[in-house]
Write a protein that holds these residues in place. Structure first.
Motif, mmCIF file in Angstrom:
data_model
loop_
_atom_site.group_PDB
_atom_site.id
_atom_site.type_symbol
_atom_site.label_atom_id
_atom_site.label_comp_id
_atom_site.label_asym_id
_atom_site.label_seq_id
_atom_site.Cartn_x
_atom_site.Cartn_y
_atom_site.Cartn_z
ATOM 1 N N TYR A 170 0.841 -1.192 0.000
ATOM 2 C CA TYR A 170 0.000 0.000 0.000
ATOM 3 C C TYR A 170 0.881 1.249 0.000
ATOM 4 O O TYR A 170 1.784 1.407 0.825
ATOM 5 N N LYS A 171 0.598 2.164 -0.946
ATOM 6 C CA LYS A 171 1.380 3.395 -1.070
ATOM 7 C C LYS A 171 0.447 4.594 -1.071
ATOM 8 O O LYS A 171 -0.550 4.621 -1.779
ATOM 9 N N CYS A 172 0.789 5.617 -0.279
ATOM 10 C CA CYS A 172 -0.001 6.850 -0.260
ATOM 11 C C CYS A 172 0.885 8.001 0.222
ATOM 12 O O CYS A 172 1.254 8.044 1.397
ATOM 13 N N ASN A 173 1.245 8.895 -0.692
ATOM 14 C CA ASN A 173 2.056 10.063 -0.328
ATOM 15 C C ASN A 173 1.208 11.181 0.267
ATOM 16 O O ASN A 173 1.713 12.019 1.015
ATOM 17 N N SER A 174 -0.068 11.217 -0.067
ATOM 18 C CA SER A 174 -0.951 12.265 0.431
ATOM 19 C C SER A 174 -1.196 12.099 1.926
ATOM 20 O O SER A 174 -1.096 10.994 2.473
ATOM 21 N N GLN A 175 -1.535 13.200 2.564
ATOM 22 C CA GLN A 175 -1.811 13.157 4.001
ATOM 23 C C GLN A 175 -3.179 12.545 4.260
ATOM 24 O O GLN A 175 -4.158 12.860 3.590
ATOM 25 N N GLN A 176 -3.246 11.647 5.240
ATOM 26 C CA GLN A 176 -4.492 11.000 5.627
ATOM 27 C C GLN A 176 -4.669 11.108 7.140
ATOM 28 O O GLN A 176 -3.714 10.971 7.896
ATOM 29 N N GLU A 177 -5.904 11.321 7.550
ATOM 30 C CA GLU A 177 -6.214 11.355 8.979
ATOM 31 C C GLU A 177 -6.907 10.058 9.378
ATOM 32 O O GLU A 177 -7.847 9.609 8.712
ATOM 33 N N VAL A 178 -6.427 9.465 10.436
ATOM 34 C CA VAL A 178 -7.051 8.255 10.984
ATOM 35 C C VAL A 178 -7.862 8.667 12.208
ATOM 36 O O VAL A 178 -7.315 9.221 13.161
ATOM 37 N N PRO A 179 -9.176 8.427 12.193
ATOM 38 C CA PRO A 179 -10.025 8.904 13.295
ATOM 39 C C PRO A 179 -9.933 8.023 14.538
ATOM 40 O O PRO A 179 -10.225 6.832 14.486
ATOM 41 N N PHE A 180 -9.510 8.604 15.635
ATOM 42 C CA PHE A 180 -9.567 7.941 16.928
ATOM 43 C C PHE A 180 -10.915 8.280 17.584
ATOM 44 O O PHE A 180 -11.673 9.117 17.091
ATOM 45 N N ALA A 181 -11.207 7.629 18.691
ATOM 46 C CA ALA A 181 -12.460 7.896 19.399
ATOM 47 C C ALA A 181 -12.549 9.381 19.762
ATOM 48 O O ALA A 181 -11.553 9.995 20.173
ATOM 49 N N ASP A 182 -13.751 9.951 19.600
ATOM 50 C CA ASP A 182 -13.928 11.388 19.805
ATOM 51 C C ASP A 182 -13.489 11.833 21.195
ATOM 52 O O ASP A 182 -12.869 12.887 21.356
ATOM 53 N N GLN A 183 -13.817 11.051 22.198
ATOM 54 C CA GLN A 183 -13.524 11.455 23.573
ATOM 55 C C GLN A 183 -12.058 11.256 23.945
ATOM 56 O O GLN A 183 -11.629 11.659 25.028
ATOM 57 N N SER A 184 -11.264 10.659 23.050
ATOM 58 C CA SER A 184 -9.863 10.389 23.380
ATOM 59 C C SER A 184 -8.999 11.633 23.293
ATOM 60 O O SER A 184 -7.944 11.700 23.938
ATOM 61 N N GLY A 185 -9.408 12.612 22.499
ATOM 62 C CA GLY A 185 -8.613 13.818 22.334
ATOM 63 C C GLY A 185 -7.378 13.625 21.483
ATOM 64 O O GLY A 185 -6.439 14.427 21.549
ATOM 65 N N VAL A 186 -7.356 12.574 20.655
ATOM 66 C CA VAL A 186 -6.195 12.270 19.816
ATOM 67 C C VAL A 186 -6.594 12.328 18.346
ATOM 68 O O VAL A 186 -7.635 11.795 17.946
ATOM 69 N N LYS A 187 -5.767 12.990 17.541
ATOM 70 C CA LYS A 187 -5.908 13.008 16.089
ATOM 71 C C LYS A 187 -4.599 12.527 15.483
ATOM 72 O O LYS A 187 -3.527 12.972 15.892
ATOM 73 N N ALA A 188 -4.680 11.637 14.528
ATOM 74 C CA ALA A 188 -3.475 11.068 13.915
ATOM 75 C C ALA A 188 -3.474 11.363 12.425
ATOM 76 O O ALA A 188 -4.469 11.136 11.732
ATOM 77 N N ASN A 189 -2.362 11.890 11.919
ATOM 78 C CA ASN A 189 -2.199 12.168 10.500
ATOM 79 C C ASN A 189 -0.953 11.460 9.983
ATOM 80 O O ASN A 189 0.101 11.471 10.636
ATOM 81 N N PHE A 190 -1.099 10.845 8.807
ATOM 82 C CA PHE A 190 -0.008 10.092 8.192
ATOM 83 C C PHE A 190 0.199 10.577 6.759
ATOM 84 O O PHE A 190 -0.744 11.008 6.088
ATOM 85 N N LYS A 191 1.433 10.499 6.295
ATOM 86 C CA LYS A 191 1.724 10.749 4.885
ATOM 87 C C LYS A 191 3.006 9.990 4.511
ATOM 88 O O LYS A 191 3.707 9.461 5.379
ATOM 89 N N ASP A 192 3.283 9.939 3.208
ATOM 90 C CA ASP A 192 4.444 9.188 2.690
ATOM 91 C C ASP A 192 4.438 7.757 3.220
ATOM 92 O O ASP A 192 5.446 7.254 3.734
ATOM 93 N N VAL A 193 3.279 7.118 3.072
ATOM 94 C CA VAL A 193 3.088 5.767 3.612
ATOM 95 C C VAL A 193 3.412 4.711 2.555
ATOM 96 O O VAL A 193 3.019 4.834 1.399
ATOM 97 N N LEU A 194 4.137 3.688 2.967
ATOM 98 C CA LEU A 194 4.358 2.498 2.147
ATOM 99 C C LEU A 194 4.356 1.302 3.089
ATOM 100 O O LEU A 194 5.317 1.069 3.825
ATOM 101 N N PHE A 195 3.238 0.538 3.076
ATOM 102 C CA PHE A 195 3.057 -0.576 4.002
ATOM 103 C C PHE A 195 3.174 -1.907 3.264
ATOM 104 O O PHE A 195 2.518 -2.130 2.246
ATOM 105 N N GLU A 196 4.006 -2.806 3.813
ATOM 106 C CA GLU A 196 4.048 -4.206 3.390
ATOM 107 C C GLU A 196 3.849 -5.047 4.653
ATOM 108 O O GLU A 196 4.808 -5.552 5.245
#
Length: 317
Positions: A229-255
């Motif tokens: 899986y390849k994705c250079n664009s920025q992506q946000e992964v949604p954590f639980a709303d009440q957790s107060g955490v936001k995660a953003n990823f970019k330049d991803v290459l997963f094997e």
């Protein structure tokens, strides 16, 4: 003589008109190349004041490659990514504040599980820990397609379960003939982030260790099974709303199910495809505009040349 004077007068008017058109075209070209226009204005002294920047520079991502090896010291998970986790935390005065945690490209402890069959799916786990254990990011990778019946059966008696743990050697998975279908997918099914507010990144925070998780049945970074899986664009992964955490990823290459004997194709994410289409559209528009401008300039030059030749002809008469 009257005929010659009339035509000469008409040609002079036509020549002037063509020159005006050419001047307008030239002026528009110059205006496009100049970023600012200057005018004669009366300058008055002003008092200079120091202004704070209106925008705060974004934190710098660090792209790193993280590899988990099996018991034979062969890679079974290879993950390249740049990640930033924004945490909203509570301070000792009951106020809230935000802090950005960057996943570093080095000085990261790597652990996990190279793979096991669970409820008919093949899954693996990758955990990254950094900053002296204050932060930890975990990902669970899964494949849709179920495996065939394992060639090795449990030897102990007792109730059967849906979970059969296999050796961490990646080659065992291929000996078990995983049934990969055309519509099979691989993805991150769940992600968790653990942080300790005793870290220096949390100013005047109420101390404690907290863990934020995504949905347990999510499908993040989803691609075709058997690809990387390849994705250079920025992506946000949604954590639980009440957790107060936001995660953003970019330049991803997963094997997530790496096998050094396979040369897997890259699965390009939708965001990258959309960006490529937008860039192609921009290039086409620019090409059309430039081509149209050149064509108009050629028409104007041709008209000027024709008018000049006719005028010179009448003068000779």
């Amino acid at each position: 003589m009257t005929f010659s004077r009339v035509n000469a007068h008409s040609l002079r008017r036509l020549d002037m008109l063509s020159q005006v058109v050419f001047a307008l075209l030239l002026g528009s070209c110059v205006a496009q190349n100049n970023t600012t226009a200057t005018t004669n204005v009366t300058m008055t002294p002003t008092v200079m004041t120091t202004r704070m920047p209106t925008e705060i520079p974004n934190p710098v991502y660090e792209k790193g490659t993280f590899t988990l090896n099996d018991t034979d010291n062969k890679p079974c998970i290879v993950a390249t990514m740049a990640a930033m986790l924004t945490v909203t935390y509570k301070k000792t005065d009951n106020a809230t504040a935000d802090t950005d945690i960057i996943l570093p490209q080095d000085m990261v402890a790597i652990s996990g599980n190279c793979g096991q069959y669970n409820n008919g799916k093949y899954s693996s786990n990758l955990t990254l820990t950094w900053d002296n254990g204050y932060f930890s990011l975990s990902m669970i990778f899964e494949e849709d397609s179920p495996p065939t019946t394992p060639t090795t059966q449990p030897t102990t008696a007792g109730p059967t379960t849906n979970e059969t743990e296999m050796p961490t050697n990646t080659s065992m998975r291929h000996l078990m003939s995983v049934q990969e279908t055309e519509d099979g997918k691989q993805y991150v099914s769940q992600m968790s982030f653990t942080y300790n507010t005793a870290s220096e990144f949390f100013e005047n925070a109420e101390e404690g260790v907290f863990t934020a998780t995504t949905d347990s049945d999510g499908k993040y970074f989803e691609g075709d099974q058997g690809t990387k899986y390849k994705c250079n664009s920025q992506q946000e992964v949604p954590f639980a709303d009440q957790s107060g955490v936001k995660a953003n990823f970019k330049d991803v290459l997963f094997e997530p199910f790496y096998d050094e004997s396979e040369n897997k194709e890259e699965f390009e994410c939708d965001q990258d495809k959309e960006q490529e289409d937008n860039n192609k559209t921009k290039y086409i528009i620019i090409g059309v505009c430039v081509g149209g401008g050149v064509a108009l300039a050629l028409v104007v030059v041709t008209i000027c040349c024709c008018v000049k030749k006719k005028r010179d002809g009448y003068k000779s008469v």
